[in-house]
Design a protein around this motif. Structure first.
Motif, mmCIF file in Angstrom:
data_model
loop_
_atom_site.group_PDB
_atom_site.id
_atom_site.type_symbol
_atom_site.label_atom_id
_atom_site.label_comp_id
_atom_site.label_asym_id
_atom_site.label_seq_id
_atom_site.Cartn_x
_atom_site.Cartn_y
_atom_site.Cartn_z
ATOM 1 N N LEU A 142 -8.091 0.575 1.686
ATOM 2 C CA LEU A 142 -6.945 0.941 0.871
ATOM 3 C C LEU A 142 -5.732 1.278 1.727
ATOM 4 N N THR A 143 -5.961 1.644 2.980
ATOM 5 C CA THR A 143 -4.824 1.911 3.872
ATOM 6 C C THR A 143 -4.672 0.771 4.880
ATOM 7 N N GLY A 144 -5.067 -0.410 4.447
ATOM 8 C CA GLY A 144 -4.845 -1.599 5.269
ATOM 9 C C GLY A 144 -5.640 -1.599 6.562
ATOM 10 N N ASN A 145 -6.727 -0.866 6.601
ATOM 11 C CA ASN A 145 -7.594 -0.800 7.786
ATOM 12 C C ASN A 145 -6.820 -0.372 9.028
ATOM 13 N N ARG A 146 -5.731 0.383 8.811
ATOM 14 C CA ARG A 146 -4.898 0.769 9.956
ATOM 15 C C ARG A 146 -5.398 2.039 10.642
ATOM 16 N N MET A 148 -15.374 11.405 15.520
ATOM 17 C CA MET A 148 -15.891 10.083 15.124
ATOM 18 C C MET A 148 -16.186 10.075 13.628
ATOM 19 N N GLY A 149 -15.500 9.205 12.908
ATOM 20 C CA GLY A 149 -15.728 9.138 11.472
ATOM 21 C C GLY A 149 -17.056 8.499 11.152
ATOM 22 N N LYS A 150 -17.635 8.937 10.057
ATOM 23 C CA LYS A 150 -18.925 8.361 9.671
ATOM 24 C C LYS A 150 -18.687 7.024 8.986
ATOM 25 N N TYR A 151 -19.527 6.059 9.322
ATOM 26 C CA TYR A 151 -19.433 4.750 8.687
ATOM 27 C C TYR A 151 -20.247 4.746 7.402
ATOM 28 N N SER A 152 -19.684 4.172 6.363
ATOM 29 C CA SER A 152 -20.419 4.029 5.102
ATOM 30 C C SER A 152 -19.656 3.045 4.230
ATOM 31 N N ALA A 153 -20.267 2.655 3.138
ATOM 32 C CA ALA A 153 -19.572 1.783 2.194
ATOM 33 C C ALA A 153 -18.284 2.473 1.745
ATOM 34 N N PHE A 154 -18.371 3.781 1.596
ATOM 35 C CA PHE A 154 -17.201 4.524 1.141
ATOM 36 C C PHE A 154 -16.077 4.469 2.186
ATOM 37 N N SER A 155 -16.450 4.636 3.458
ATOM 38 C CA SER A 155 -15.410 4.621 4.487
ATOM 39 C C SER A 155 -14.773 3.236 4.587
ATOM 40 N N VAL A 156 -15.583 2.205 4.425
ATOM 41 C CA VAL A 156 -15.033 0.851 4.445
ATOM 42 C C VAL A 156 -14.036 0.691 3.309
ATOM 43 N N PHE A 157 -14.381 1.206 2.153
ATOM 44 C CA PHE A 157 -13.525 1.120 0.970
ATOM 45 C C PHE A 157 -12.230 1.903 1.181
ATOM 46 N N ARG A 158 -12.389 3.129 1.675
ATOM 47 C CA ARG A 158 -11.238 4.011 1.845
ATOM 48 C C ARG A 158 -10.255 3.418 2.868
ATOM 49 N N HIS A 159 -10.787 2.927 3.976
ATOM 50 C CA HIS A 159 -9.913 2.360 5.002
ATOM 51 C C HIS A 159 -9.232 1.084 4.514
ATOM 52 N N PRO A 170 -9.741 -7.283 1.875
ATOM 53 C CA PRO A 170 -9.478 -6.034 2.602
ATOM 54 C C PRO A 170 -10.756 -5.290 2.975
ATOM 55 N N PHE A 171 -11.811 -5.520 2.228
ATOM 56 C CA PHE A 171 -13.047 -4.758 2.458
ATOM 57 C C PHE A 171 -13.998 -5.487 3.406
ATOM 58 N N ILE A 172 -13.770 -6.758 3.603
ATOM 59 C CA ILE A 172 -14.738 -7.524 4.407
ATOM 60 C C ILE A 172 -14.070 -8.122 5.642
ATOM 61 N N GLY A 173 -13.261 -7.331 6.309
ATOM 62 C CA GLY A 173 -12.621 -7.766 7.546
ATOM 63 C C GLY A 173 -13.618 -7.754 8.689
#
Lengths: 1003, 88, 418
Positions: free
Chosen positions: C14-18, C1-12, A119-122
């Motif tokens: 968790l919601t299936g990158n939707r 525009m949301g800021k990109y970061s390791a945290f944002s990748v993680f957070r998204h 999920p994190f590396i899409g």
């Protein structure tokens, strides 16, 4: 050895020739005629590779060049090669292969833990992170190390390849690409029309798709008949194992023949591969089609395969990869597969995304006991290390599940999503493709090309007889276009009747992916199996605005794996189209680029490798230099003597000795590399007068003159001496480096601009050798060895020449000096050069003659302030080099207008000076010069161009280009070599260090 | 691969030739002292996307300078003539 | 525009990158802008970004015939370096490298600039001397450079051919450690997203058909999406500059040429740096995905066709094997071509033009990718202030008339020789 999946009978393998191979330490029993992949399947191997990103287990997926999964390390040692596609690696006894991109191995791979991170590396996650907490690139580069190690696929080795490669230039009237039914028919027809034909087939056997049909059937008889016909045609050349990788402008095709790649080591003196460059008048593209996969959850599991690949394994290799098979399709072509699988002993369930199917298709299958599921698709494959079942559902028109799913137990899932015609070559030629709704594929736009015709499956022609007919017509038309002869009767074998179920190009339903009702999938559903690009990645790219095909491809990397999208492109496009509510052609397609399949770098390099990478030019006296221990040096394409060490001398000791020797006794340097141009004709003097900056009209016969040429933009181009041999006959010399360029330039002037001048220029560089004989004893030596000429100072002053003979060989002796010593240049026909050179040395023994190399030649010319390559660097003007005095003020010459542009005339430009370097270490060319009152940073005031130790002056000196140079004689400057961490001081002096009056050369 | 139909040697591969650029520019007479005419000749180009007349030198053949018509957008080849025949 | 970061990748995740937002908008063009930039490649997008960010000019459109980043930005071999020695180039390219070093942070987008170093191999004492001069000028301008001996090169790049069998022996190398490679697409996307965030309209699938004229000045563009007025029209269409200049009746010191690039199948790390072979025009690096990325010489003739021929394929692959014999059994995966603005001295243009209202950025030869940040930065300055910054002061069209050619190679006015 037991081969659990090998059928008792059938196949196109040679059961009398059993062989053994290794994969990952496991022994595979096989037969000749197998591929590595068919042997893997025969031996029941499920997991043969790991996915690129998530390291999920992968099995053999296809039976051809499109294979995305079964990539292996092949062979070992210097013959090791990565990323070999097991589906096209021909089996041979003793073949060694291992899995790749997995540790410790493909069956158990630690990196499979990546799946948890999915999920994190899409798609594109790496663009959004790894920037790090602080500015700069350090954090990214730290992370990148791990990413790089994880990425890549196979491992390369760095040992030189022991095998040989060849290149062939070929010509033909009609090139037929592909040896399947359409290609064979085309070759026969074109050949019967009298054309010279070359037929290329990537496989080891002719037949293409016919090889996947049942052994002993009618198609086999037809194939045999065609092969027999071709055998009798001496105007058709057939190359097997040969892939056309690219189509280039003007009907030039590149192909690679794998001559001896199907053995461990090629036989002695045989190439491993051969690169064919084929120039043809007409080509027939009979390249076939590649089956498309279907997309559903876990469609990458070992045991999910292309339907017609399974058919190939059954019919061609006698391997049945599964016993209980679920076959899913959206088109007709799976029905014939199902029939063959049942006949081979499998239990088959056939899912067709279409609700209604013609009776001709399903009736025969019902009779064979195939369970039919109209309107059904696979929602997910079950099983983790291999297929154990298929979750099936009824589909709606978008491929979404309608109603509950049920699971069928099975050990193999075979899928057919229709076919993609192989149109790469068409697209490479810059030709347009058009979307064909019926076959749902991009097809060559008919009659758009007059020299490239298409036939068979490449045209989405799904019926064998039709393909044969198309081939015949294409071959006939291509031949007609070349020979101009019409109405020739051709005779191409045909099947008695078409097999209905074999036609795949009908009634395809454009459903390629199956999802749950909400559009989600029950696990990863891969669009690009090799690059681990899932439907969810395409959806994400769409969501983020990467809506063009190019953006999608680049953002998700779909279609960028080693199969270059052969399997994935259409499915990705279909998903994009669905998301954007557009038709597939509106979404567009990416451009096909060569090569069609990856080609070995060594094959294209051919024999141009190692020392033969580029030609090496040697002077006629080369062997003498080598015999006399010269150390040779690169001078453009030439090898020249650099120095001749005596008794363990270093280069510095040797050149200083050589230069001193010239000034004291006599030395000879081989100057044969000079460019030499015969300038002949009644207007030769006028011509020279235009190309040189100085005047030439009054040069008398028997005289020579130094000249300088400019480029049209007024920058110094070249210099050299030109002698007037006769009334209309001049002999020009150029610098070694510029010889070819100057000749082309002179020809350009004469042929494109000054066509009224009656002048002809001819290179005579290779016809003459030239030796400079320099030193106080030069005249005495030449007197001793020459006949027929008066060499006295009165008879032969500087800038004159005489004809003479040395040991009976006619020579021309120019009196001129580059070294500043009494010197002559001896010109002699190349074939006699060695003899004359040896005579010089024989006679010279009593004068203490020594050879000298380019290093001491450089020292001597630096002492004299003569410019050479480092000064004439394409940026300097006449004024910069102290040559402005040569330029005529009265006549125009090339470059005479533009040389006076503002910056080129500025007084403050760096100009040529000499430097006497303080201390007892030499300067390094390329060091910068700074004013001693300024800091040694920022823009320099000049730089050292050529440096040497001067034996004559007993100090280190240098030529340099220095701002306001002429006005700074006597000034002390700093010399800074930042990259060598040295700072020196030097005194600015005239560049004419030694004997500025020229007394020695005029002696 | 460009194949050039050299009027002297016949159809040959581009590797036998060197390219000489736009053939539509005219070299000013040697006694032309105007900066603008030399600037135009040496530096300025139409650089069309489409039909282009250009010099090629058959260096590994007859050593003639040729004028080739070629389309820079699709690499289609037109006629090829000796440069010397086109007058000054 | 949301800021990109390791945290944002993680957070998204968790919601299936939707819930990821579009990276940039897809607006319709307005009827008028302060500045219209033609060409949404790296240079055009960077220019828009710096116009907004550095000069507060946000009423800007970038219009693009195809898709953003689809030209040379997405076709090059991604090398970034600042080893230039001619006045006019040296400082410009170093400005660029400095911008590169912080570009991912600046844009909040990982452009993957990896400073893996660049070797320029030397095969004769004369080449060593030339490299020394270049290296010294770099150092004198505060740019890192090292001149390495044959032994030093051999210790670092053991896989090169040092045998007697090598046609071009290695004498040493000029080395720039801060040089490296970047992810080309990410540069276009990063600038696009950042420019969009500043309010710039990026209008794709919009081709310029001509200019709007008023009293001999350009006051906008005619496009396939209608007329768009602009106070200033700025070209950033390297490769196609000639085509668009012609519509403004400009003849330029530019020829368009085709340059090919090559990539091998992906491999585990093999070449961990950038190597330029001095024996032939050839360079090689390895992408993060594992492909060996290679480039060679121009095909040599004027071309807009974006496809090259076999002679350069042969030349480049033979060079690869001559340099690194071990690549022989590796396979070429893909070769493609881009079209280059080849200028008469090998150096670019960032300048006003003789036509009022029209600005030019082009003539990048092969050097365009590495120049992207500084090109945008300097072009924005030039457009905003109507005069060049000192770092692009020499990149004018009249430099030829004044004899200010910036000729790094000393090859003269022959575009295919640079």
């Amino acid at each position: 050895m037991k081969q659990p999946n090998r059928l008792e009978h059938g196949g196109r393998i040679d059961r009398d020739r059993a062989i053994e191979m290794q994969f990952d330490g496991q022994t595979l029993s096989a037969f000749e005629g197998d591929t590595l992949a068919s042997a893997m399947l025969a031996n029941g191997l499920k997991i043969v590779a790991r996915g690129f990103k998530y390291h999920r287990p992968r099995g053999v997926f296809s039976a051809g060049v499109e294979e995305p999964n079964a990539l292996v390390h092949l062979r070992s040692g210097a013959r090791h090669e990565p990323n070999a596609r097991a589906t096209v690696v021909e089996a041979y006894d003793g073949l060694q292969s291992t899995g790749q991109n997995a540790w410790p191995g493909v069956r158990f791979d630690i990196s499979a833990v990546n799946q948890l991170l999915a999920p994190f590396i899409g798609a594109g996650f790496y663009y959004k992170t790894f920037m790090g907490p602080v500015k700069g690139t350090a954090f990214w580069m730290f992370c990148e190390k791990f990413i790089r190690r994880a990425a890549g696929m196979g491992r390369a080795q760095t040992v030189a390849d022991p095998d040989e490669y060849e290149k062939v230039n070929a010509f033909c009237d009609v090139l037929v690409i592909g040896g399947g039914p359409a290609g064979l028919a085309a070759a026969i027809a074109a050949g019967q029309c009298g054309a010279r034909v070359i037929l290329l087939e990537q496989d080891a056997c002719l037949g293409g798709s016919m090889l996947s049909l049942p052994v002993g059937g009618e198609s086999d008889a037809c194939l045999k008949a065609m092969e027999a016909t071709l055998k009798g045609m001496d105007n058709v050349r057939i190359l097997k194992r040969t892939t056309v990788f690219g189509a280039y402008d003007q009907d030039v095709y590149g192909a690679v023949e794998r001559v001896w790649d199907h053995v461990e080591v090629p036989p002695a003196h045989q190439p491993r591969q051969r690169y064919w460059q084929i120039r043809t008048k007409q080509a027939v593209m009979a390249t076939g089609a590649i089956e498309r996969p279907l997309v559903f959850a876990n469609n990458d599991r070992p045991g999910v395969m292309l339907a017609n690949a399974v058919r190939s394994y059954v019919n061609r290799y006698a391997v049945l990869p599964g016993k209980k098979i679920v076959l899913a399709t959206n088109n007709d072509s799976a029905y014939a597969v199902a029939a063959d699988l049942v006949r081979a002993g499998a239990e088959v369930s056939l899912l067709d995304a279409r609700v209604s199917v013609p009776a001709e298709l399903f009736k025969p299958l019902e009779a064979l006991g195939v369970q039919l599921y109209p309107g059904y698709g696979i929602l997910a494959a079950k099983g983790s290390r291999g297929v154990s079942g298929a979750k099936i559902v009824l589909l709606d028109e978008n491929g979404c599940a309608r109603g509950p799913s049920k699971t069928i137990r099975c050990d193999l899932i075979a899928v057919s999503g229709g076919w993609t015609p192989v149109v790469h070559l068409w697209s490479q030629r810059g030709q347009k493709l058009q979307f064909d709704e019926q076959s749902a594929s991009f097809l060559p736009l008919k009659s758009a090309s007059s020299t490239l015709k298409t036939a068979g499956s490449a045209n989405a022609c799904g019926d064998l007889n039709q393909a044969l007919l198309q081939g015949e017509v294409a071959g006939q038309e291509a031949a007609k276009a070349v020979t101009g002869v019409v109405g020739v009767q051709v005779n191409v074998p045909r099947l008695k009747e078409a097999i209905y179920a074999d036609d795949w190009a009908r009634d395809l339903l454009m459903i390629w992916s199956v999802t749950r009702e909400d559009g989600s999938t029950d696990g990863k559903a891969f669009v690009d199996v090799q690059h681990d690009v899932a439907l969810s990645d395409i959806d994400l790219a769409h969501r983020e605005g990467f809506v063009s095909v190019e953006h999608l491809k680049r953002y998700t990397t779909t279609g960028m794996a080693t199969d270059q999208g052969k399997l994935s492109n259409i499915n990705a496009l279909a998903r994009m189209a669905q998301l954007q509510a557009l038709s597939i052609p509106k979404v567009g397609t990416t451009t096909f680029r060569p090569p069609y399949t990856p080609i070995a770098i060594g094959a294209i390099a051919g024999r141009e490798q190692g020392i033969h990478f580029r030609p090496t030019r040697l002077t006629p006296v080369h062997d003498w230099h080598v015999d006399n221990a010269a150390v040779m040096i690169e001078a453009g394409a030439w090898k020249r003597p650099w120095y001749y060490p005596e008794g363990g001398e270093t280069i510095n000791q040797a050149y200083v000795r050589e230069a001193a020797h010239v000034r004291k006794h006599v030395g000879v340097v081989d100057a044969s590399t000079l460019g030499k141009i015969a300038v002949q004709g009644p207007d030769a003097a006028e011509f020279l007068n235009r190309v040189y900056v100085n005047a030439w009209k009054k040069l008398k016969i028997g005289r020579l003159r130094y000249g300088v040429m400019l480029r049209d933009d007024g920058i110094v181009l070249d210099d050299g001496a030109t002698a007037r041999l006769g009334e209309n006959d001049y002999f020009m010399t150029t610098t070694t480096a510029n010889a070819a360029k100057i000749l082309g330039y002179l020809e350009h002037l004469l042929q494109t601009a000054w066509t009224d001048l009656k002048v002809h220029v001819t290179s005579v560089s290779d016809q003459y050798a030239a030796f400079a004989v320099a030193g106080p004893s030069a005249r005495d030596l030449l007197d001793a060895v020459c006949s027929g000429a008066d060499l006295s100072n009165e008879a032969l002053p500087n800038n004159q020449f005489v004809k003479a003979t040395i040991a009976g060989v006619p020579v021309r002796i120019n009196r001129m000096s580059y070294s500043g010593e009494l010197a002559y240049e001896v010109y002699v026909a190349s074939g006699y050069a060695h003899a004359v050179w040896k005579n010089l040395f024989k006679a010279g023994a009593s004068f203490d003659i020594k050879p000298y190399g380019t290093e001491s030649m450089g020292a001597l010319r630096i002492e004299k302030g003569h410019v050479a390559g480092p000064e004439i660097d394409g940026r300097t003007t006449l004024g910069d080099l102290g040559l402005a005095g040569f330029a005529s003020r009265v006549k125009p010459f090339s470059g005479s207008v533009l040389r006076h542009r503002e910056k080129l005339d500025m007084a403050s430009r760096p100009t040529l000076v000499g430097l006497e370097i303080d201390g007892d270490t030499g300067g390094m060319a390329g060091s910068l010069i700074y004013d001693q009152r300024a800091q040694q940073m920022g823009e320099e005031q000049g730089f050292l161009t050529s440096t040497t130790y001067s034996p004559a002056l007993k100090k280190y000196i240098s030529l340099a280009l220095l701002r306001d140079g002429h006005e700074r004689f006597g000034e002390s400057v700093d010399i800074v070599n930042h990259v060598g961490d040295t700072v020196q001081t030097a005194k600015v002096v005239s560049p004419h260090f030694f004997d500025p009056e020229g007394a020695r050369q005029n002696a | 691969m460009i194949r050039i139909n050299c009027p002297v040697c016949g159809l040959r591969d581009e590797t036998e030739f060197t390219y000489g650029g736009d053939a539509s520019v005219t070299r000013p007479p040697i006694d032309d002292t105007q900066l603008s005419s030399w600037m135009d000749f040496v530096f300025m180009r139409d650089n069309p996307r489409g039909e282009h007349r250009e010099f090629w030198h058959h260096v590994q053949g007859c050593r003639q300078w040729l004028v080739l018509e070629r389309n820079t957008a699709n690499h289609a080849i037109g006629s090829c003539t000796l440069a010397a025949g086109r007058g000054t | 525009m949301g800021k990109y970061s390791a945290f944002s990748v993680f957070r998204h995740a968790l919601t299936g990158n939707r819930n990821w937002q579009r990276a940039w908008r897809d607006p319709e063009p307005k009827s008028a802008y302060d500045v219209v930039i033609v060409g949404a490649g790296g240079h055009g997008l960077a220019t828009a970004y710096y116009l907004a960010k550095e000069h507060g000019i946000r009423n800007v459109a970038v219009i693009e015939k195809g898709w953003l980043g689809g030209g040379n930005t997405g076709r090059n071999t991604t090398i970034v370096r600042s080893n230039y020695m001619m006045p006019g180039n040296t400082r410009f390219y170093e400005r660029s490298l400095r911008l590169w070093e912080n570009l991912s942070h600046e844009l909040n987008y990982n452009v993957m600039f990896s400073q893996r170093g660049q070797y320029g191999l030397c095969h004769s004492p004369a080449q060593m001397d030339a490299a020394r001069r270049r290296g010294n000028i770099m150092r004198a301008n505060g740019i890192d450079a090292q001149l390495l001996s044959r032994e030093q090169v051999q210790a670092r790049l053991p896989y090169i051919d040092y045998s007697q069998n090598a046609r071009f022996p290695i004498h040493g190398s000029l080395y720039q450690g801060r040089a490296g490679t970047a992810r080309h697409d990410a540069v276009a996307w990063g600038y696009a997203r950042a420019a969009d965030g500043q309010g710039v309209d990026i209008i794709q699938q919009c081709e310029v058909l001509g200019y709007l004229w008023e009293n001999g000045n350009i006051v906008g563009v005619e496009t396939t999406k209608g007329d768009i007025k602009a106070k200033k029209v700025a070209l950033a269409v390297a490769g196609h500059t000639g085509h668009l200049a012609e519509k403004a009746n400009l003849r330029l010191p530019i020829e368009t040429h085709c340059l090919q690039a090559f990539v091998s199948e992906p491999l585990k790390p093999l070449v961990d740096t950038v190597i330029s072979f001095g024996g032939a025009h050839f360079y090689i690096s390895q992408s993060d995905k594992g492909g060996l990325v290679m480039g060679g010489d121009l095909d040599g003739y004027n071309s807009y066709a974006q496809r090259g021929g076999l002679p350069i394929v042969e030349h480049s692959l033979a060079s690869a094997k001559a340099l690194i014999p071990g690549v022989s059994r590796l396979r070429l995966l893909r070769h493609w071509a881009g079209v280059m603005d080849m200028s008469m001295d090998g150096s670019p243009f960032i300048t006003k033009t003789p036509v009022d209202g029209l600005y030019l950025n082009g003539g990048w030869c092969y050097g365009g990718f590495k120049a992207t940040p500084a090109s945008g930065w300097c072009y924005a300055w030039t457009i905003a202030k109507d005069e060049p910054h000192e770092d692009n002061a020499e990149f004018t069209l009249d430099r030829f008339e004044r004899g200010y050619q910036i000729d790094e190679k000393g090859a003269g006015p022959q575009p295919n020789a640079h």
